[in-house]
Enzyme design. Structure first.
Site, mmCIF file in Angstrom:
data_model
loop_
_atom_site.group_PDB
_atom_site.id
_atom_site.type_symbol
_atom_site.label_atom_id
_atom_site.label_comp_id
_atom_site.label_asym_id
_atom_site.label_seq_id
_atom_site.Cartn_x
_atom_site.Cartn_y
_atom_site.Cartn_z
ATOM 1 N N GLU A 93 -34.120 -7.656 -16.293
ATOM 2 C CA GLU A 93 -32.735 -7.493 -15.869
ATOM 3 C C GLU A 93 -31.754 -8.040 -16.894
ATOM 4 O O GLU A 93 -32.073 -8.914 -17.697
ATOM 5 C CB GLU A 93 -32.503 -8.117 -14.493
ATOM 6 C CG GLU A 93 -33.006 -9.521 -14.329
ATOM 7 C CD GLU A 93 -32.937 -9.969 -12.862
ATOM 8 O OE1 GLU A 93 -31.827 -10.254 -12.398
ATOM 9 O OE2 GLU A 93 -33.991 -10.041 -12.198
ATOM 10 N N CYS A 106 -25.563 -10.553 -20.798
ATOM 11 C CA CYS A 106 -26.615 -11.571 -20.728
ATOM 12 C C CYS A 106 -27.944 -10.842 -20.719
ATOM 13 O O CYS A 106 -28.190 -10.015 -19.846
ATOM 14 C CB CYS A 106 -26.428 -12.393 -19.451
ATOM 15 S SG CYS A 106 -27.783 -13.527 -19.131
ATOM 16 N N CYS A 113 -41.591 -15.951 -17.443
ATOM 17 C CA CYS A 113 -41.366 -17.156 -18.257
ATOM 18 C C CYS A 113 -42.447 -18.166 -17.911
ATOM 19 O O CYS A 113 -42.931 -18.211 -16.787
ATOM 20 C CB CYS A 113 -39.986 -17.732 -17.918
ATOM 21 S SG CYS A 113 -39.512 -19.178 -18.898
ATOM 22 N N CYS A 117 -39.348 -24.212 -14.868
ATOM 23 C CA CYS A 117 -38.229 -24.992 -14.313
ATOM 24 C C CYS A 117 -38.188 -24.800 -12.797
ATOM 25 O O CYS A 117 -38.306 -23.681 -12.296
ATOM 26 C CB CYS A 117 -36.905 -24.566 -14.953
ATOM 27 S SG CYS A 117 -36.871 -24.852 -16.727
ATOM 28 N N CYS A 120 -35.661 -22.291 -10.932
ATOM 29 C CA CYS A 120 -35.447 -20.979 -11.541
ATOM 30 C C CYS A 120 -36.395 -19.924 -10.981
ATOM 31 O O CYS A 120 -37.602 -20.144 -10.889
ATOM 32 C CB CYS A 120 -35.637 -21.087 -13.052
ATOM 33 S SG CYS A 120 -35.360 -19.530 -13.910
ATOM 34 N N CYS A 334 -30.852 -15.839 -12.139
ATOM 35 C CA CYS A 334 -31.769 -15.121 -13.012
ATOM 36 C C CYS A 334 -33.065 -14.791 -12.300
ATOM 37 O O CYS A 334 -33.661 -15.623 -11.651
ATOM 38 C CB CYS A 334 -32.156 -15.958 -14.228
ATOM 39 S SG CYS A 334 -30.924 -17.107 -14.738
#
Ligand code: SAH
Length: 343
Positions: A93, A106, A113, A117, A120, A334
């Site tokens: 995205e 962005c 990932c 974190c 997130c 995100c």
């Protein structure tokens, strides 16, 4: 990988390819222009090339062209969130935001990932793979084509850790800022990292004028380790040293991102310690009210608490902004849009 991916090739590499194919060198310039200025979706659009050459190119190379799966537009501020499908079916995205000073995109740098974190959404399923330079570029190209407006700012703050995909990131930045492409100013590019120290040192040596943003989110190692596993690898003092080095080498001040999590990192003492870190480096601080994700129990700080946090920083002469929450009504945080599509 680059050897077949024509849209990830630099102008020089493309010239080499044309030579190898027995084509005139100037063809490389034409093809580069079609890909990176005219933003062609495939070889068939390249009408100043012979049909024979277009066919040869098609046989020889892959041509990255992201497929738009969904566009959500915020009714509040016109922010648009794009969901794209890659050649292999993976989804990424990107977000398009309009500001007074221009349009900002962005982009994502990885599929998923592995940084973990805690707050997130992008990291919940781990890392699937790195994005190629052309896949990073094409997020901007497709959005430019669809909105019909020039993109002036690019932030690498979507899904993924850009310094965990270092070589592709660098190639992407060089191509995006190349005078033969969209020629976006390096000063208008921001790369956000969770704080991979060796990556910061390496980036400092590249002689780029981009802005580096550090996702700090805590002012003590203990609190940072609770929020971000990477904090167990690198201490805050090592990070501050790396930021000082980055500034010394590039003349560009690092900025800090600080997501405020209610009851976790939003006290007056936190603000005071944060000021102590940012002050010596002259860092700008971007406060982000945490965007709660349903998989975790973190909550936003109270509006009053956020204001008091900001005031404390300002009293210490720190330059601080509260991130405007763009597109709250369209899965702002995100990785949320992609996740909803996957399940
Ligand atoms: N991996 C990079 C870039 C991607 S995240 C980095 O860590 O900086 C972009 C920013 O959004 C980071 O500061 C990240 O910590 C923050 N972020 C991620 N999820 C968030 C959420 N739910 N609420 C608020 N900020 C979030």
């Amino acid at each position: 990988m680059i050897d077949k991916d024509i849209k990830s090739m630099s102008p020089e590499e493309l010239r080499g390819e044309m030579e190898e194919m027995g084509e005139k060198k100037f063809r490389a310039g034409q093809i580069y222009d079609w890909m990176h200025v005219k933003l062609a979706r495939d070889f068939s659009e390249m009408t100043n090339l012979s049909e024979g050459l277009r066919r040869k190119l098609k046989e020889r190379y892959t041509y990255t062209a992201l497929e738009t799966v969904q566009v959500q537009e915020s009714r509040i501020d016109g922010t648009k969130k794009f969901l794209f499908r890659l050649e292999d079916g993976n989804l990424v995205e990107s977000v398009w935001m309009q500001y007074k000073h221009g349009n900002s995109v962005c982009i994502s740098s990885q599929v998923g990932c592995r940084m973990g974190c805690r707050f997130c959404a992008s990291t919940l399923d781990g890392l699937e793979r790195n994005l190629t330079p052309s896949e990073m570029l094409d997020q901007i190209y497709v959005i430019t084509r669809q909105t019909g407006q020039r993109v002036s700012n690019v932030v690498v703050m979507g899904t993924g850790e850009p310094l965990d995909n270092y070589d592709n990131l660098l190639r992407f930045i060089r191509m995006l800022t190349d005078e033969n492409g969209l020629h976006i100013s390096q000063r208008n590019i921001t790369v956000s990292t969770c704080g991979i120290v060796p990556g910061i040192y390496r980036l400092a040596e590249e002689k780029l004028q981009i802005t580096l943003a550090l996702s700090l989110h805590a002012s003590t190692d203990e609190k940072r380790q609770e929020l971000m596993p990477i904090a167990k690898r690198y201490s805050i003092s090592e990070l501050m040293e790396a930021c000082a080095f980055y500034f010394a080498k590039t003349g560009r001040r690092v900025s800090f991102e600080y997501s405020l999590v209610g009851g976790v990192n939003d006290t007056q003492e936190d603000a005071q310690r944060l000021a102590g870190l940012a002050g010596p480096l002259g860092c700008h601080i971007n406060l982000i009210p945490v965007n709660p994700i349903k998989e975790r129990s973190f909550v936003q700080s109270e509006a009053r608490q956020i204001q008091a946090f900001k005031n404390k920083l300002e009293k210490n002469k720190i330059n601080v902004t509260i991130r405007r929450e763009m597109g709250r009504d369209i899965d702002g945080a995100c990785g949320q849009l992609r996740r909803r599509h996957m399940t």
